[in-house]
Design an enzyme around this catalytic site. Sequence first.
Site, PDB file in Angstrom:
ATOM      1  N   ASP A 198      11.467  15.115  -7.989  1.00 37.65           N
ATOM      2  CA  ASP A 198      10.929  15.016  -6.627  1.00 37.65           C
ATOM      3  C   ASP A 198      11.740  15.811  -5.614  1.00 37.65           C
ATOM      4  O   ASP A 198      12.417  15.253  -4.743  1.00 37.65           O
ATOM      5  CB  ASP A 198      10.768  13.555  -6.193  1.00 37.65           C
ATOM      6  CG  ASP A 198       9.447  12.990  -6.700  1.00 37.65           C
ATOM      7  OD1 ASP A 198       8.764  13.689  -7.479  1.00 37.65           O
ATOM      8  OD2 ASP A 198       9.093  11.871  -6.316  1.00 37.65           O
ATOM      9  N   ASP A 224      -3.126  13.103   2.573  1.00 40.50           N
ATOM     10  CA  ASP A 224      -4.263  13.932   2.171  1.00 40.50           C
ATOM     11  C   ASP A 224      -4.222  14.324   0.700  1.00 40.50           C
ATOM     12  O   ASP A 224      -5.123  15.014   0.212  1.00 40.50           O
ATOM     13  CB  ASP A 224      -4.334  15.191   3.053  1.00 40.50           C
ATOM     14  CG  ASP A 224      -3.084  16.054   2.929  1.00 40.50           C
ATOM     15  OD1 ASP A 224      -2.178  15.698   2.141  1.00 40.50           O
ATOM     16  OD2 ASP A 224      -3.010  17.083   3.613  1.00 40.50           O
ATOM     17  N   GLY A 225      -3.170  13.923   0.011  1.00 34.25           N
ATOM     18  CA  GLY A 225      -3.090  14.230  -1.421  1.00 34.25           C
ATOM     19  C   GLY A 225      -2.709  15.670  -1.725  1.00 34.25           C
ATOM     20  O   GLY A 225      -2.707  16.084  -2.882  1.00 34.25           O
ATOM     21  N   ARG A 262       4.116  20.325 -12.942  1.00 33.90           N
ATOM     22  CA  ARG A 262       5.488  19.913 -13.190  1.00 33.90           C
ATOM     23  C   ARG A 262       5.623  19.459 -14.635  1.00 33.90           C
ATOM     24  O   ARG A 262       4.733  18.805 -15.181  1.00 33.90           O
ATOM     25  CB  ARG A 262       5.815  18.769 -12.238  1.00 33.90           C
ATOM     26  CG  ARG A 262       7.154  18.131 -12.467  1.00 33.90           C
ATOM     27  CD  ARG A 262       7.638  17.441 -11.223  1.00 33.90           C
ATOM     28  NE  ARG A 262       6.960  16.179 -10.959  1.00 33.90           N
ATOM     29  CZ  ARG A 262       7.217  15.433  -9.886  1.00 33.90           C
ATOM     30  NH1 ARG A 262       8.099  15.816  -8.999  1.00 33.90           N
ATOM     31  NH2 ARG A 262       6.589  14.305  -9.699  1.00 33.90           N
ATOM     32  N   ASP A 314      12.083   5.392  -5.852  1.00 34.47           N
ATOM     33  CA  ASP A 314      10.905   5.972  -6.490  1.00 34.47           C
ATOM     34  C   ASP A 314      11.145   7.430  -6.875  1.00 34.47           C
ATOM     35  O   ASP A 314      10.307   8.042  -7.534  1.00 34.47           O
ATOM     36  CB  ASP A 314       9.681   5.876  -5.567  1.00 34.47           C
ATOM     37  CG  ASP A 314       9.960   6.421  -4.174  1.00 34.47           C
ATOM     38  OD1 ASP A 314      10.907   5.935  -3.542  1.00 34.47           O
ATOM     39  OD2 ASP A 314       9.247   7.336  -3.736  1.00 34.47           O
ATOM     40  N   ASN A 315      12.291   7.978  -6.473  1.00 27.92           N
ATOM     41  CA  ASN A 315      12.601   9.362  -6.830  1.00 27.92           C
ATOM     42  C   ASN A 315      13.743   9.444  -7.827  1.00 27.92           C
ATOM     43  O   ASN A 315      14.365  10.485  -7.965  1.00 27.92           O
ATOM     44  CB  ASN A 315      12.946  10.162  -5.567  1.00 27.92           C
ATOM     45  CG  ASN A 315      11.744  10.345  -4.652  1.00 27.92           C
ATOM     46  OD1 ASN A 315      10.608  10.278  -5.111  1.00 27.92           O
ATOM     47  ND2 ASN A 315      11.980  10.568  -3.377  1.00 27.92           N
ATOM     48  N   GLY A 346       3.240   4.852  -5.604  1.00 26.80           N
ATOM     49  CA  GLY A 346       2.382   5.465  -6.634  1.00 26.80           C
ATOM     50  C   GLY A 346       2.158   6.938  -6.374  1.00 26.80           C
ATOM     51  O   GLY A 346       2.529   7.479  -5.332  1.00 26.80           O
ATOM     52  N   GLY A 396       0.528   9.574  -4.997  1.00 25.89           N
ATOM     53  CA  GLY A 396      -0.457   9.734  -3.939  1.00 25.89           C
ATOM     54  C   GLY A 396      -1.022  11.139  -3.855  1.00 25.89           C
ATOM     55  O   GLY A 396      -1.998  11.390  -3.160  1.00 25.89           O
TER      56      GLY A 396
HETATM   57  P1  AMP Z   1       7.863  11.683  -1.767  1.00 25.92           P
HETATM   58  O1  AMP Z   1       8.635  11.515  -0.500  1.00 25.92           O
HETATM   59  O2  AMP Z   1       7.247  13.055  -1.911  1.00 25.92           O
HETATM   60  O3  AMP Z   1       8.651  11.286  -2.957  1.00 25.92           O
HETATM   61  O4  AMP Z   1       6.606  10.712  -1.656  1.00 25.92           O
HETATM   62  C1  AMP Z   1       6.701   9.352  -1.364  1.00 25.92           C
HETATM   63  C2  AMP Z   1       5.355   8.719  -1.556  1.00 25.92           C
HETATM   64  O5  AMP Z   1       4.400   9.279  -0.658  1.00 25.92           O
HETATM   65  C3  AMP Z   1       4.741   8.887  -2.935  1.00 25.92           C
HETATM   66  O6  AMP Z   1       4.029   7.727  -3.226  1.00 25.92           O
HETATM   67  C4  AMP Z   1       3.841  10.073  -2.756  1.00 25.92           C
HETATM   68  O7  AMP Z   1       2.806  10.099  -3.713  1.00 25.92           O
HETATM   69  C5  AMP Z   1       3.292   9.828  -1.366  1.00 25.92           C
HETATM   70  N1  AMP Z   1       2.881  11.077  -0.714  1.00 25.92           N
HETATM   71  C6  AMP Z   1       3.677  12.072  -0.293  1.00 25.92           C
HETATM   72  N2  AMP Z   1       2.930  13.057   0.267  1.00 25.92           N
HETATM   73  C7  AMP Z   1       1.644  12.691   0.196  1.00 25.92           C
HETATM   74  C8  AMP Z   1       0.408  13.273   0.592  1.00 25.92           C
HETATM   75  N3  AMP Z   1       0.344  14.456   1.200  1.00 25.92           N
HETATM   76  N4  AMP Z   1      -0.721  12.591   0.340  1.00 25.92           N
HETATM   77  C9  AMP Z   1      -0.690  11.394  -0.260  1.00 25.92           C
HETATM   78  N5  AMP Z   1       0.429  10.782  -0.661  1.00 25.92           N
HETATM   79  C10 AMP Z   1       1.605  11.421  -0.443  1.00 25.92           C
HETATM   80 MG    MG Z   2       8.568  10.825  -4.740  1.00 21.40          MG
END
Ligand code: AMP
Ligand code: MG
Length: 498
Positions: free
Chosen positions: A265, A128-129, A179, A255-256, A93, A95
């Site tokens: 992503d 940390d979002g 985005r 998910d990407n 999801g 995040g």
């Molecule tokens: P990504 O590798 O950026 O495609 O992220 C994979 C998953 O990790 C997704 O569900 C993102 O929302 C979550 N995510 C990545 N970075 C963070 C972050 N700093 N805080 C919270 N969730 C994250």
């Molecule tokens: Mg992603």
Amino acid sequence: MGLMKTDRLIRFDNSYSRLPERFFARLAPEPVAAPRLLHVNRAIADHLGVDADWLAGPEGVAFIAGNRVPDGADPIALAYAGHQFGHFVPQLGDGRAVLLGEVIGRDGERYDIQLKGSGRTPFSRSGDGRAAIGPILRELIVSEAVAALGVPTTRVLAAVATGQPVFRDSMLPGAVLARVARGHTRIGSFQYFAARRDTEALRILADYVIERQAIDTTGSVNRYVAMLDAAVLRTASLVADWQSIGFIHGVMNTDNMSLAGETIDYGPCAFMDSYHPGTVFSSIDQQGRYAYGNQPAIAHWNLAKLAEATLPLFAEEESEAVRRAQASIDAFPALFEAAYARRMTAKLGIRSARSGDMELLAEFLELMAADACDFTLAFRRLSLIRGEVGPDWDLGGMFRNREAFRAWFEKWRRRVTADEGCTEAERCGAMLAVNPAVIPRNHLVEEALADAEATGDVSRAVHLMDVLAAPFDEKHDNTEFALPPRAEQIVRATFCGT
Ligand code: AMP
Ligand code: MG
């Protein structure tokens, strides 16, 4: 007063937030301490009918930072699952992102506006979002370059610094970007509901994608098979685009992968400098799963996961559903090969393809691999050749095995002169329009990111973006932007930065 102005400036029309509650979590972005503008994309703002001057001003910056939610927006974090490096995670999801809403562009198409780095959500897990300025600028620079190269991608409307630190290996300045995408449905979005055996949700999501992506279902045995076919076709085309420009996504987790067929992503992505199929940059991809040469096979694997997730929609009877899914997925290799051959023969200056062309390509690539030749520069120099060339010409000088290269070159020249009804000038023009002079080279991107990280100054990044906006322009040939890295400039790894 401000709110009223905002009302008129962005007209949101949200279709995703009208889907059932279990598709997302409703929440506002978390405000930040001291937002400061990094960049506004005027072309995209104009396309979306958003006033770029307003966006660059205090109200616009507050909007990108998540400090003020414009009227009409309905912020949500989307639920999805995904296979990460081959392992299934039933809940990922958004995040660190919220979808503010959708706007209709000047072309009549519907675009999502999503904030990335906008704070914690119910999907944040231990994160940390937030996002650091480096990865935000990388997405800005690289996605805009990918767009300028004519490849489907999400865009960046604007980016702001938050004035708050984020804690990674070290303390880094935080940033948020807005985005723009033709949709945020991912293969993992279907996997989320499949994992919960929620067939009703699968159907609702599939209907949403069919409508949103304007998928033609007429003539198909089943409308959801038509959706899978469309995903197969779009993904084959997208990955062929990536291969033709030397783009390595870096994290092709399910998910990407977007159902809109866009590159999405941008994490530890990179453009390949010297040609080798095994090229990997991502520091989190230790096994080379997402290496350049693996991208087509991984795309195929990801599509199989989409087929598995949506299987219950394809037919009443399971064996029939499996048969239909298999037929759709089995079409991928041929679709990819055809799309790849079209792009690569165009790069070689071939107008009408013949048998033997792919062997000619393979031989060129082999020569490049043997001498670690720069992929982009080799094709560009091939495009710049006019008339007879002497022994010290640019392209030949890239190959140590001059003899072998010369033999290939003569073969190539015979091949392109055999294309009737095409003058040399026409062929050169056509090649220069598909073989870029400039790509976002890792060493230049890293320099721009390091500058911004250290001083907050994004002028180097903005200048690089200006150059990359016209990748085929001959004015860039022979500039520092067109040259491969010197030995000491070579970047070996890019960090995910999450
Ligand atoms: P990504 O590798 O950026 O495609 O992220 C994979 C998953 O990790 C997704 O569900 C993102 O929302 C979550 N995510 C990545 N970075 C963070 C972050 N700093 N805080 C919270 N969730 C994250
Ligand atoms: Mg992603």
